[in-house]
Design a protein around this motif. Structure first.
Motif, PDB file in Angstrom:
ATOM      1  N   MET A 168      24.397  59.664  41.821  1.00 23.58           N
ATOM      2  CA  MET A 168      23.853  58.347  42.184  1.00 23.58           C
ATOM      3  C   MET A 168      23.625  57.509  40.932  1.00 23.58           C
ATOM      4  O   MET A 168      24.006  56.336  40.879  1.00 23.58           O
ATOM      5  CB  MET A 168      22.501  58.508  42.905  1.00 23.58           C
ATOM      6  N   ASN A 169      23.002  58.132  39.948  1.00 22.40           N
ATOM      7  CA  ASN A 169      22.674  57.428  38.713  1.00 22.40           C
ATOM      8  C   ASN A 169      23.929  56.999  37.965  1.00 22.40           C
ATOM      9  O   ASN A 169      24.030  55.864  37.499  1.00 22.40           O
ATOM     10  CB  ASN A 169      21.798  58.328  37.839  1.00 22.40           C
ATOM     11  N   TRP A 170      24.889  57.896  37.841  1.00 20.35           N
ATOM     12  CA  TRP A 170      26.124  57.581  37.131  1.00 20.35           C
ATOM     13  C   TRP A 170      26.849  56.403  37.754  1.00 20.35           C
ATOM     14  O   TRP A 170      27.334  55.524  37.051  1.00 20.35           O
ATOM     15  CB  TRP A 170      27.064  58.767  37.139  1.00 20.35           C
ATOM     16  N   ALA A 171      26.944  56.404  39.085  1.00 20.09           N
ATOM     17  CA  ALA A 171      27.797  55.423  39.763  1.00 20.09           C
ATOM     18  C   ALA A 171      27.037  54.232  40.331  1.00 20.09           C
ATOM     19  O   ALA A 171      27.645  53.269  40.776  1.00 20.09           O
ATOM     20  CB  ALA A 171      28.572  56.111  40.892  1.00 20.09           C
ATOM     21  N   GLY A 172      25.703  54.290  40.329  1.00 19.32           N
ATOM     22  CA  GLY A 172      24.936  53.208  40.945  1.00 19.32           C
ATOM     23  C   GLY A 172      25.106  53.203  42.452  1.00 19.32           C
ATOM     24  O   GLY A 172      25.166  52.145  43.080  1.00 19.32           O
ATOM     25  N   ASN A 176      27.908  62.283  50.457  1.00 18.57           N
ATOM     26  CA  ASN A 176      29.239  62.286  51.060  1.00 18.57           C
ATOM     27  C   ASN A 176      30.320  62.679  50.051  1.00 18.57           C
ATOM     28  O   ASN A 176      31.264  63.384  50.387  1.00 18.57           O
ATOM     29  CB  ASN A 176      29.558  60.933  51.692  1.00 18.57           C
ATOM     30  N   TRP A 177      30.187  62.222  48.804  1.00 14.82           N
ATOM     31  CA  TRP A 177      31.148  62.608  47.776  1.00 14.82           C
ATOM     32  C   TRP A 177      31.106  64.108  47.533  1.00 14.82           C
ATOM     33  O   TRP A 177      32.135  64.763  47.481  1.00 14.82           O
ATOM     34  CB  TRP A 177      30.869  61.897  46.458  1.00 14.82           C
ATOM     35  N   LEU A 178      29.895  64.633  47.360  1.00 10.76           N
ATOM     36  CA  LEU A 178      29.749  66.054  47.060  1.00 10.76           C
ATOM     37  C   LEU A 178      30.166  66.934  48.235  1.00 10.76           C
ATOM     38  O   LEU A 178      30.619  68.066  48.034  1.00 10.76           O
ATOM     39  CB  LEU A 178      28.318  66.359  46.628  1.00 10.76           C
ATOM     40  N   ALA A 179      30.029  66.429  49.437  1.00  8.66           N
ATOM     41  CA  ALA A 179      30.444  67.181  50.625  1.00  8.66           C
ATOM     42  C   ALA A 179      31.942  67.046  50.892  1.00  8.66           C
ATOM     43  O   ALA A 179      32.491  67.769  51.722  1.00  8.66           O
ATOM     44  CB  ALA A 179      29.659  66.696  51.845  1.00  8.66           C
ATOM     45  N   GLY A 180      32.596  66.122  50.218  1.00 10.85           N
ATOM     46  CA  GLY A 180      34.015  65.893  50.448  1.00 10.85           C
ATOM     47  C   GLY A 180      34.286  65.088  51.707  1.00 10.85           C
ATOM     48  O   GLY A 180      35.418  65.019  52.175  1.00 10.85           O
ATOM     49  N   ALA A 181      33.237  64.454  52.257  1.00 10.31           N
ATOM     50  CA  ALA A 181      33.405  63.647  53.467  1.00 10.31           C
ATOM     51  C   ALA A 181      34.060  62.310  53.153  1.00 10.31           C
ATOM     52  O   ALA A 181      34.814  61.773  53.963  1.00 10.31           O
ATOM     53  CB  ALA A 181      32.054  63.421  54.140  1.00 10.31           C
ATOM     54  N   HIS A 182      33.754  61.775  51.987  1.00  8.85           N
ATOM     55  CA  HIS A 182      34.343  60.517  51.508  1.00  8.85           C
ATOM     56  C   HIS A 182      34.589  60.661  50.021  1.00  8.85           C
ATOM     57  O   HIS A 182      33.898  61.402  49.340  1.00  8.85           O
ATOM     58  CB  HIS A 182      33.401  59.324  51.737  1.00  8.85           C
ATOM     59  N   GLY A 183      35.542  59.912  49.514  1.00  6.24           N
ATOM     60  CA  GLY A 183      35.800  59.882  48.083  1.00  6.24           C
ATOM     61  C   GLY A 183      35.361  58.557  47.501  1.00  6.24           C
ATOM     62  O   GLY A 183      35.389  57.533  48.187  1.00  6.24           O
ATOM     63  N   PRO A 184      34.945  58.554  46.248  1.00  9.15           N
ATOM     64  CA  PRO A 184      34.539  57.296  45.616  1.00  9.15           C
ATOM     65  C   PRO A 184      35.747  56.391  45.398  1.00  9.15           C
ATOM     66  O   PRO A 184      36.865  56.857  45.189  1.00  9.15           O
ATOM     67  CB  PRO A 184      33.950  57.744  44.282  1.00  9.15           C
ATOM     68  N   ALA A 185      35.518  55.113  45.471  1.00 13.89           N
ATOM     69  CA  ALA A 185      36.581  54.136  45.262  1.00 13.89           C
ATOM     70  C   ALA A 185      36.109  53.089  44.261  1.00 13.89           C
ATOM     71  O   ALA A 185      34.915  52.944  44.005  1.00 13.89           O
ATOM     72  CB  ALA A 185      36.953  53.470  46.583  1.00 13.89           C
ATOM     73  N   GLY A 186      37.058  52.395  43.701  1.00 12.63           N
ATOM     74  CA  GLY A 186      36.776  51.237  42.851  1.00 12.63           C
ATOM     75  C   GLY A 186      35.792  51.490  41.734  1.00 12.63           C
ATOM     76  O   GLY A 186      35.958  52.412  40.935  1.00 12.63           O
ATOM     77  N   GLU A 187      34.782  50.649  41.692  1.00  9.60           N
ATOM     78  CA  GLU A 187      33.799  50.705  40.608  1.00  9.60           C
ATOM     79  C   GLU A 187      33.075  52.036  40.555  1.00  9.60           C
ATOM     80  O   GLU A 187      32.780  52.541  39.462  1.00  9.60           O
ATOM     81  CB  GLU A 187      32.788  49.563  40.754  1.00  9.60           C
ATOM     82  N   LEU A 190      34.271  54.992  41.340  1.00 10.43           N
ATOM     83  CA  LEU A 190      35.172  55.967  40.733  1.00 10.43           C
ATOM     84  C   LEU A 190      35.237  55.773  39.223  1.00 10.43           C
ATOM     85  O   LEU A 190      35.183  56.744  38.459  1.00 10.43           O
ATOM     86  CB  LEU A 190      36.569  55.863  41.343  1.00 10.43           C
ATOM     87  N   ILE A 191      35.334  54.543  38.787  1.00 10.35           N
ATOM     88  CA  ILE A 191      35.382  54.258  37.350  1.00 10.35           C
ATOM     89  C   ILE A 191      34.117  54.755  36.661  1.00 10.35           C
ATOM     90  O   ILE A 191      34.172  55.376  35.598  1.00 10.35           O
ATOM     91  CB  ILE A 191      35.606  52.751  37.095  1.00 10.35           C
ATOM     92  N   GLU A 192      32.968  54.503  37.260  1.00  8.02           N
ATOM     93  CA  GLU A 192      31.706  54.956  36.660  1.00  8.02           C
ATOM     94  C   GLU A 192      31.616  56.474  36.627  1.00  8.02           C
ATOM     95  O   GLU A 192      31.148  57.053  35.644  1.00  8.02           O
ATOM     96  CB  GLU A 192      30.504  54.354  37.382  1.00  8.02           C
ATOM     97  N   LEU A 193      32.071  57.132  37.688  1.00  5.59           N
ATOM     98  CA  LEU A 193      32.062  58.596  37.683  1.00  5.59           C
ATOM     99  C   LEU A 193      32.987  59.125  36.592  1.00  5.59           C
ATOM    100  O   LEU A 193      32.641  60.081  35.879  1.00  5.59           O
ATOM    101  CB  LEU A 193      32.476  59.143  39.047  1.00  5.59           C
TER     102      LEU A 193
END
Length: 105
Positions: free
Chosen positions: A29-33, A41-52, A54-57
């Protein structure tokens, strides 16, 4: 590659870097805002990060950066990153060794 592969690969990269604990959610949460629900959801693999997000991660996580580069067929860039990290670690070790040896004399 399909969406499921992407989501699972990013989840695996985050878990390698941060583990699977509640701390991993907070750090993501902190890394990506992002919100807590989004990070879960990211950690569970339910959704993947997109756009900004993903760049922050990628900015904060070597595992995520290397995973994204590998997913887009840029493994040679992963090798370049690894060499840069190794060089940085070696410079730190040599600096520490010099400081210790200098303190002994």
């Amino acid at each position: 590659m399909n969406k499921l592969d992407y989501r699972l690969e990013i989840a695996a990269a985050l878990k390698r870097e941060l583990g699977g604990s509640h701390r991993a959610i907070k750090v993501s949460m902190n890394w990506a805002g992002a919100s807590e629900r989004t990070a879960k959801n990211w950690l569970a693999g339910a959704h993947g990060p997109a756009g900004e997000h993903l760049i922050e991660l990628m900015r904060h996580s070597d595992e995520v950066a290397e995973t994204v580069l590998a997913l887009c067929g840029r493994s040679e860039a992963c090798l370049s990153l690894e060499l840069a990290y190794l060089r940085t670690a070696l410079v730190r070790m040599l600096t520490t060794a010099d400081e210790i040896m200098g303190a002994e004399t």
